[in-house]
Design an enzyme around this catalytic site. Structure first.
Site, PDB file in Angstrom:
ATOM      1  N   ILE A  31       0.416   6.630  13.128  1.00  0.00           N
ATOM      2  CA  ILE A  31       1.255   5.595  12.689  1.00  0.00           C
ATOM      3  C   ILE A  31       1.861   5.826  11.237  1.00  0.00           C
ATOM      4  CG2 ILE A  31       1.189   3.195  12.308  1.00  0.00           C
ATOM      5  CD1 ILE A  31       1.003   3.900  15.349  1.00  0.00           C
ATOM      6  N   CYS A  81       0.828  -1.284   0.077  1.00  0.00           N
ATOM      7  CA  CYS A  81      -0.039   0.028   0.039  1.00  0.00           C
ATOM      8  C   CYS A  81       0.741   1.370   0.065  1.00  0.00           C
ATOM      9  CB  CYS A  81      -0.828  -0.021   1.212  1.00  0.00           C
ATOM     10  SG  CYS A  81      -2.360  -1.133   1.173  1.00  0.00           S
TER      11      CYS A  81
END
Length: 430
Positions: free
Chosen positions: A339, A126
């Site tokens: 994150i 991703c």
């Protein structure tokens, strides 16, 4: 290229079986490289990433056998797969395959531990941030490996006699790096202590499987993991834990669309923070014998602020889904992503459905709207793709989500699971 078509406005009522966790299945599959015996995994989901990893492991010499009879679970299938790597035939993981899925980079740990050397392409996956491999390199270097980057590949070599146990503390929590260092350390000489280790349930699941194979690991689920190296690992039989991200995703879908759904084959303890957040947003969630029941109370969706954090905090993999839910809240909410630095690509697509979202650094401000309206939207990554489906369930009219190959990487039979609960969702193949 396939698309998903959603006609919004229908409540969800029924039963949804939860699949095995992709984020657990992938490292468990890679662990088969550590032994010449057979590792049997139960409850393996049928996903694009799983199929790709089976191909990658096959290139290294792993024989993969899928049980002819699948365990039928309503509209889901829990497969049992046997992985046998008598001999590693190739210690090179090519760019062609590794670039398609980041987790395939994790073979570097077992290959280095078992063979003493490997050549692994830098990863893909991703496009949601840089996600550097520095932590992997530093951790393996601490075990005595020499690491050299050359033409997009990492050439790794263990010292004569194999990797050497050591004490290493990650400067930043990393699930993938914890997986890799833990696997590599199982066959290292001496004791390895990993500090600031990831505490995710998937890390615990991998440790449990490795221990069943003969490893000596303690402390998984805490920030300090201790591994006493052994000379070899044997085969084992292990059941993949339920997918907590899929569980949270469907719970949020019910909160968004309304209705009453039982999520089977899962465990509320896997995602306490996310479920408590959902309760604050107006969902009624109760544990059942083998899962949970989710309903939306009559008060509607309340605005709730969240900050993503490593486990046991709010999962980054549920951030996009929760943002979709907040687009229909009765006020203003904020989502802060800590994150990954580029995980708001779904914002502009939600805006096409009528969402009001503004960004300031790593925080999104969401002003709840009375209604969303269907429109064509495009998936940008795995979790963003399902957030658009959730939004489409509550939008007026028709929503079509393109580039759903992202969805197929992490959600097993999503259309079937939603359709059997009353949603109008179909896949359009072109």
């Amino acid at each position: 290229m396939d698309r998903i078509r959603i006609v919004g406005g229908n409540e969800l009522n029924g039963i949804i079986p939860i699949s095995g966790a992709k984020n657990a299945a992938l490292p468990l599959m890679i662990a088969s490289l550590l032994t010449s015996d057979t590792l049997t995994l139960e409850n393996v989901p049928h996903l694009a990433d799983v199929e790709l990893l089976m191909r990658i492991l096959g290139n290294h010499g792993v024989d993969v056998a899928v049980n002819g009879r699948r365990e039928r679970q309503e509209d889901s299938y829990a497969r049992t797969i046997h992985f046998t790597c008598r001999t590693i035939v190739d210690t090179t993981a090519s760019y062609e395959l590794v670039s398609k899925m980041r987790a395939s980079f994790w073979v570097i740990g077992p290959l280095l531990a078992r063979e003493g050397h490997c050549r692994v392409s830098l990863p893909g996956g991703c496009a949601i941030g840089t996600r550097p491999v520095d932590l992997f390199i530093e951790g393996l270097t601490a075990l005595g490996a020499t690491m050299e980057i050359d033409a997009g590949y990492i050439n790794a070599k263990a010292p004569d006699g194999g990797l050497i146990g050591a004490r290493y503390t990650f400067p930043k929590v990393s699930v993938g790096a914890t997986h890799v260092l833990m696997m590599a350390a199982t066959l290292a000489r001496g004791t390895t202590v990993i500090g600031n280790a990831a505490r995710e349930p998937e890390v615990v699941d991998l440790a449990n499987c490795l221990n069943a194979m003969g490893a000596k690991i303690s402390g998984a689920g805490t920030s300090t993991i201790t591994i006493e190296g052994v000379t070899s690992l044997s085969g084992a039989r292990h059941r993949v834990l339920p997918d907590r991200i899929e569980t949270g995703t469907y719970a949020m879908a019910v909160a968004m669309a309304g209705g009453d759904v039982v999520l089977e084959n899962t465990d509320v303890a896997l995602l306490d923070t996310a479920l408590e957040t959902l309760r604050r947003a107006g969902a009624d969630i109760s544990a059942t014998n083998n899962g949970m029941r989710v309903r939306r109370n009559g008060a509607g969706i309340k605005p709730v602020d969240i900050v993503t954090d490593p486990f046991p905090g709010f999962p980054t993999d549920l951030q996009a889904q929760f943002m979709a839910l907040m687009t229909r809240s009765s006020g203003i909410s904020h989502v802060t992503e800590t994150i990954f630095e580029n995980r708001f690509m779904h914002v502009q697509e939600l805006a096409r459905l009528g969402a009001r979202i503004s960004l300031s650094g790593q925080t999104a401000k969401i002003e709840g709207v009375e209604r969303l309206r269907g429109a064509p939207v495009m998936a940008t990554d795995l979790r963003a793709s399902v957030s658009l489906v959730i939004a489409g369930l509550a939008a007026e009219g028709e929503t079509t989500v393109s580039r759903v190959y992202h969805l197929d990487r992490g959600f097993e039979r999503l259309e079937a699971k939603l359709t059997r609960c009353g949603a109008v969702v179909e896949r359009i193949s072109e």
